[in-house]
Enzyme design. Structure first.
Site, PDB file in Angstrom:
ATOM      1  N   SER A 158       0.833  -1.201   0.000  1.00  0.00           N
ATOM      2  CA  SER A 158       0.000   0.000   0.000  1.00  0.00           C
ATOM      3  C   SER A 158       0.868   1.252   0.000  1.00  0.00           C
ATOM      4  CB  SER A 158      -0.904   0.018   1.237  1.00  0.00           C
ATOM      5  OG  SER A 158      -1.759  -1.082   1.235  1.00  0.00           O
ATOM      6  N   HIS A 182      -5.731  -5.671  10.555  1.00  0.00           N
ATOM      7  CA  HIS A 182      -5.257  -4.308  10.362  1.00  0.00           C
ATOM      8  C   HIS A 182      -4.061  -4.027  11.268  1.00  0.00           C
ATOM      9  CE1 HIS A 182      -9.794  -3.450   9.492  1.00  0.00           C
ATOM     10  NE2 HIS A 182      -9.187  -3.860   8.405  1.00  0.00           N
ATOM     11  N   GLU A 192      10.512  -5.743  -4.261  1.00  0.00           N
ATOM     12  CA  GLU A 192       9.352  -6.473  -3.750  1.00  0.00           C
ATOM     13  C   GLU A 192       9.684  -7.962  -3.682  1.00  0.00           C
ATOM     14  OE1 GLU A 192       6.337  -6.120  -2.350  1.00  0.00           O
ATOM     15  OE2 GLU A 192       6.195  -8.311  -2.467  1.00  0.00           O
ATOM     16  N   ALA A 193       9.439  -8.553  -2.510  1.00  0.00           N
ATOM     17  CA  ALA A 193       9.752  -9.973  -2.327  1.00  0.00           C
ATOM     18  C   ALA A 193       8.867 -10.868  -3.186  1.00  0.00           C
ATOM     19  CB  ALA A 193       9.589 -10.345  -0.852  1.00  0.00           C
TER      20      ALA A 193
END
Ligand SMILES: Cc1cc2nc3c(=O)[nH]c(=O)nc-3n(C[C@H](O)[C@H](O)[C@H](O)COP(=O)(O)OP(=O)(O)OC[C@H]3O[C@@H](n4cnc5c(N)ncnc54)[C@H](O)[C@@H]3O)c2cc1C
Length: 550
Positions: free
Chosen positions: A13, A470, A34-35
């Site tokens: 995000s 969250h 990014e993995a």
């Protein structure tokens, strides 16, 4: 060794927002690591498939929590996206900012620039809201925010019951008041999921000063004295090093603290216990983890609900065709009956509980006569405690960067949160017992009528409480380096060239879903990183590229 002005760890995000906004300056060289892999799979694109997508191992990190006594030693799944868009590629797409008081309380804690009035321009800048340009909404931002249809047979009954209980119907949870019932907006574009990757990354993929590497898992931050100098990462079985003017961790509320700890930033004694050499003693790293405790309930419908009919195989096939043609129909919508923000705890000055009803069973699945049965006609309800007092932690299991971190949530570990959970179950039951919703249900399936006295309710809660998924605040922003991790400019206390920008920096969890707030944080962080004041940023006529312009 390659060198960049900014190296961003994690295309979630926050990371995708940063990649777009930082590379809008042609003078900046930006690397996004990014993995996970790409986000092209249809399950990611179809909004209705979000739940199976969030559970699919191929898109996630596969985390679960350590057993905790207060939650009956259960291991709770903690889905986290491991692909472009991160968790925004597997989430429920509900658009929420929380409450203005969340941000005002950050500012009151001494974090200048984070009051709601300060951050509202960044929320507005990030969205194209279906309402158009208003005092609270934006009309030309990268993220498409759409209106979700109301079920004509269910929504009016839900609102009528809410009004009978004294609640207002709201058209917008981000208008002047948040208290009340209504329908949330969703991050969807023409019937397809709108993640931070589709909104911010896809439109700028061709920029020459932006390099995006997937399958690149960062193992640690490299340093030169007090200054972060780059990162080490694994890609295709090789270890790579890259130099950075500034390193930005956007790995999310579990992985960003893990990366700090792996780099030797954390409580010195805890690092020593897992044989990680200490770079910087900062005890707040991984502490203060927060999430919304969630109480679930299920009710049997008294008459057939439209959703179950939609899941009949032939109908589903037709809906899929319709979606593939132009993104229309139920595959691009959310089967939400109603949502509310209410005050359910004594003394709250803003809503403390988020309540959602969906006309879908947890077990919903395709069915056909003679093949297999469907899940049946059910309402699923969830109430979330928005400001729990319980605190969890993220710690290292070992010095191995490939090992999952230890996650503890601290659910139901204090009486305040236990009471809130009991009250949430009572509220759900009261709502479903109120006409005309009472007439829509034939009975309570879960927890069921046997769960009645305090003892049975407490046992039910211990055995079933979950979270809203969250997680936040594990690298909390704050003014005190003894308890927090980053300052109001999101710089790691005591070090240079290293920031954290994601959900982990929230000083306290916000009173709503966390995707839009995380994108807002990254919007603001981009200005901080480029050394721009908000005033200069919003006065500038040169707007970074978004869908509106391509
Ligand atoms: C099932 C589910 C439903 C949800 N529903 C909603 C909803 O409806 N509305 C809402 O607002 N919020 C929702 N959320 C929460 C919301 O999506 C998240 O709070 C938000 O996406 C977090 O953003 P982030 O940038 O902090 O982390 P993420 O989006 O998780 O991004 C972190 C990224 O970093 C990558 N990464 C991590 N470590 C490394 C490393 N070492 N090297 C390289 N890359 C790395 C990850 O693979 C990932 O892509 C939901 C969450 C879940 C799990």
């Amino acid at each position: 060794v390659d060198s960049y002005d900014f190296v961003i760890v994690g295309a979630g995000s926050a990371g995708c927002v940063l990649a777009n906004r930082l590379s809008a300056d042609p003078g900046c060289r930006v690397l996004l690591l990014e993995a996970g892999g790409n986000d092209r799979h249809p399950m990611i694109r179809v909004p209705l498939a979000w739940h199976p997508a969030s559970e699919a191992t191929r898109f996630g990190w596969g985390y679960d929590t350590e057993p905790e006594e207060a939650t009956a030693d259960r291991r709770l799944d903690q889905p986290r996206g491991r692909l472009l868009g991160g968790t925004s590629s597997i989430n429920g797409m509900m658009y929420s900012r929380g409450n203005r008081s969340d941000y005002d309380s950050w500012a009151q804690e001494g974090l200048a620039g984070w009051s709601y009035d300060d951050v509202l321009p960044y929320f507005r800048r990030s969205e194209t809201n279906w309402r158009g340009d208003t005092a609270v909404h934006g009309a030309d931002g990268p993220v498409s925010v759409v209106r979700n249809p109301r079920d004509p047979a269910i929504y009016p009954a839900m609102i009528a019951a809410a009004q009978r209980l004294g609640f207002a119907e709201l058209d917008d949870f981000h208008g002047t008041a948040q208290d009340g019932f209504g329908m949330p907006d969703f991050t969807v574009r023409r019937g397809q999921r709108e993640s931070s990757a589709t909104a911010y990354l896809a439109p700028v993929h061709g920029r020459r000063n932006l390099r995006v590497e997937t399958g690149a898992r960062v193992a640690r931050v490299l340093h030169d004295g007090r200054r972060a100098s780059g990162v080490e990462y694994r890609r295709g079985g090789r270890t790579e090093h890259v130099a950075a003017g500034e390193v930005i961790l956007s790995g999310g509320a579990f992985n960003s603290p893990q990366l700090l700890l792996l780099s030797g930033i954390g409580a010195a004694d805890e690092l020593a216990a897992v044989d990680v050499p200490v770079w910087h003693d900062l005890p707040g790293v991984g502490r203060n983890l927060q999430d919304h405790p969630l109480v679930p309930a299920v009710f049997e419908a008294s008459r057939p609900l439209g959703f179950e009919a939609l899941m009949r195989l032939d109908k589903l096939a037709l809906s899929s065709l319709r979606w593939a043609l132009d993104g229309s129909g139920p595959l691009g919508e959310a089967p939400i009956s109603v949502q509310a923000y209410i005050r359910n705890e004594p003394g709250s000055t803003w809503p403390d509980t988020q309540f959602q009803v969906s006309h879908v069973s947890f077990q919903a699945r395709p069915w056909f006569p003679g093949w297999r049965k469907g899940a049946g006609h059910q309402f699923t309800a969830a109430a979330m405690q928005l400001r729990p007092q319980g605190r969890g932690s993220v710690t290292l299991r070992s010095a191995d960067p490939a090992a999952a971190p230890c996650i503890r949530l601290g659910l139901l570990a204090n009486e305040h949160d236990r009471q809130a959970a009991r009250n949430m179950l009572r509220f759900i039951r009261q709502f479903f017992a109120t006409s005309p919703v009472a007439e829509l249900v034939a009975g309570e399936v879960f927890p069921g009528p046997d769960v009645n006295d305090d003892k049975a309710i407490d046992a039910f809660l211990r055995n079933t409480i979950q979270t809203g998924m969250h997680p936040t605040s594990s690298c909390a922003m704050g003014t005190d380096p003894a308890t927090s991790v980053v300052d109001a400019s999101l710089r790691v206390h005591g070090l240079d060239g290293l920031r954290v920008v994601d959900a982990s920096v929230m000083p306290n969890i916000v009173s709503g879903n966390t995707n839009a707030p995380t994108m807002m944080i990254a919007e603001k962080a981009a200005d901080l990183l480029l050394g721009r004041t908000a005033a200069a940023s919003f006065a500038s006529s040169e707007r970074p590229m978004s869908h509106v312009e391509v």
